[in-house]
Design an enzyme around this catalytic site. Sequence first.
Site, mmCIF file in Angstrom:
data_model
loop_
_atom_site.group_PDB
_atom_site.id
_atom_site.type_symbol
_atom_site.label_atom_id
_atom_site.label_comp_id
_atom_site.label_asym_id
_atom_site.label_seq_id
_atom_site.Cartn_x
_atom_site.Cartn_y
_atom_site.Cartn_z
ATOM 1 N N PRO A 9 0.794 -1.221 0.000
ATOM 2 C CA PRO A 9 0.000 0.000 0.000
ATOM 3 C C PRO A 9 0.829 1.276 0.000
ATOM 4 O O PRO A 9 1.855 1.364 0.668
ATOM 5 C CB PRO A 9 -0.840 -0.099 1.276
ATOM 6 N N ASN A 10 0.334 2.210 -0.784
ATOM 7 C CA ASN A 10 0.861 3.572 -0.911
ATOM 8 C C ASN A 10 2.190 3.666 -1.650
ATOM 9 O O ASN A 10 2.666 4.767 -1.909
ATOM 10 C CB ASN A 10 0.957 4.259 0.462
ATOM 11 N N ARG A 17 4.898 10.978 -2.692
ATOM 12 C CA ARG A 17 4.628 10.832 -1.262
ATOM 13 C C ARG A 17 5.887 11.089 -0.443
ATOM 14 O O ARG A 17 6.904 10.436 -0.649
ATOM 15 C CB ARG A 17 4.151 9.404 -1.015
ATOM 16 N N TYR A 22 10.988 9.043 1.125
ATOM 17 C CA TYR A 22 10.969 8.030 0.084
ATOM 18 C C TYR A 22 11.646 8.427 -1.222
ATOM 19 O O TYR A 22 11.688 7.637 -2.148
ATOM 20 C CB TYR A 22 9.515 7.626 -0.211
ATOM 21 N N ASN A 71 8.067 -5.472 -0.365
ATOM 22 C CA ASN A 71 7.885 -4.302 0.492
ATOM 23 C C ASN A 71 6.387 -4.222 0.747
ATOM 24 O O ASN A 71 5.643 -3.715 -0.084
ATOM 25 C CB ASN A 71 8.407 -3.028 -0.165
ATOM 26 N N ALA A 74 2.757 -0.730 5.079
ATOM 27 C CA ALA A 74 2.162 -0.791 6.418
ATOM 28 C C ALA A 74 1.642 -2.184 6.778
ATOM 29 O O ALA A 74 1.531 -2.516 7.963
ATOM 30 C CB ALA A 74 1.040 0.242 6.532
ATOM 31 N N GLU A 95 12.477 -9.263 2.654
ATOM 32 C CA GLU A 95 11.665 -8.122 3.080
ATOM 33 C C GLU A 95 12.477 -6.849 2.903
ATOM 34 O O GLU A 95 13.624 -6.782 3.337
ATOM 35 C CB GLU A 95 11.274 -8.297 4.550
ATOM 36 N N HIS A 97 12.461 -2.433 2.963
ATOM 37 C CA HIS A 97 11.848 -1.152 3.310
ATOM 38 C C HIS A 97 12.778 -0.039 2.857
ATOM 39 O O HIS A 97 13.999 -0.149 3.005
ATOM 40 C CB HIS A 97 11.581 -1.047 4.808
ATOM 41 N N ILE A 98 12.197 0.983 2.308
ATOM 42 C CA ILE A 98 12.970 2.128 1.824
ATOM 43 C C ILE A 98 13.529 2.911 2.995
ATOM 44 O O ILE A 98 14.701 3.301 3.006
ATOM 45 C CB ILE A 98 12.089 3.005 0.909
ATOM 46 N N SER A 99 12.696 3.126 4.003
ATOM 47 C CA SER A 99 13.133 3.872 5.187
ATOM 48 C C SER A 99 13.620 2.899 6.259
ATOM 49 O O SER A 99 13.358 1.692 6.194
ATOM 50 C CB SER A 99 11.986 4.721 5.739
ATOM 51 N N ARG A 104 11.509 5.166 13.057
ATOM 52 C CA ARG A 104 10.186 5.772 12.896
ATOM 53 C C ARG A 104 9.286 5.395 14.080
ATOM 54 O O ARG A 104 9.772 4.953 15.110
ATOM 55 C CB ARG A 104 9.609 5.345 11.546
ATOM 56 N N ARG A 108 6.018 0.635 13.882
ATOM 57 C CA ARG A 108 6.746 0.156 12.708
ATOM 58 C C ARG A 108 7.927 -0.758 13.077
ATOM 59 O O ARG A 108 8.615 -1.267 12.206
ATOM 60 C CB ARG A 108 7.251 1.330 11.876
#
Length: 137
Positions: A9-10, A17, A22, A71, A74, A95, A97-99, A104, A108
């Site tokens: 999602p997103n 965004r 990102y 990825n 959420a 798995e 993740h960009i961040s 965070r 998360r």
Amino acid sequence: MKIGIINGPNLNLLGKREPEVYGNKTFEEYLNVLKVKFPNVEFTYYQSNIEGELIGKIHEFGFSYEGIILNAGAYTHTSIGIGDAIKAITTPVVEVHISNTFSRENFRHQSFISGNAKGVILGFGMKSYELAVQSFL
């Protein structure tokens, strides 16, 4: 070698965004970079904002691809179903993740994917995907 990249999602909003988190490149633009860097890899890309569709794609790739880069956005922190789908297949999953999710919000820091994944790469921006590809070579 066939590698499936699945974004949740997103992530269809990459480039628009929160560019400070990102970056300013769409995933499709970055995918072209990966295809040039890894000409011997056949990439299949899929993105959905719907949990069940992501699970269906994991099932589809999960017995015929050499690797899956996931990825889940959420859903990483909420979806037992995605974690179970990874556990049920034979194709290894990395798995991504960009961040850096650990820098965070506290929610998360939990992943329902990590325990069933081959590995986890996070915090390197879009380069996280390149590192995941390299893990399969």
